[in-house]
Scaffold this motif. Sequence first.
Motif: not given
Length: 112
Positions: A29-44
């Motif tokens: 994964l690209y770093a921005n994808d990691i951030i997006s998926q963490l946000k989707e899982a409510e891990m900001i």
Amino acid sequence: MVNVDNTKSQMRKGMLEYCILLLLRHRPLYANDIISQLKEAEMIVVEGTLYPLLNRLKKDGLLKYEWQESTQGPPRKYYALTEDGEDALQQLDASWNELAKTVNILHENNPY
């Protein structure tokens, strides 16, 4: 008195490395994808937290990366687990299962 916000923050920080390894379990994964998926899982998480952690995990031999061309600009760095990263993830899975079991036992045995 316990500072609940501080405790919650420390819990999130402790889980972040594990969550990143979980995300990379199946594909790079690209770093921005990691951030997006963490946000989707409510891990900001913000870039200022993520990039140093990715660098440390790479330095520790748990992650590797490769550059891939992008249709939307410059090449992107995609992160993936190494064999050591996969081993670490298995160990963290076992630890998480033990912790979750303990918390569930304590929760169930202490009715409120």
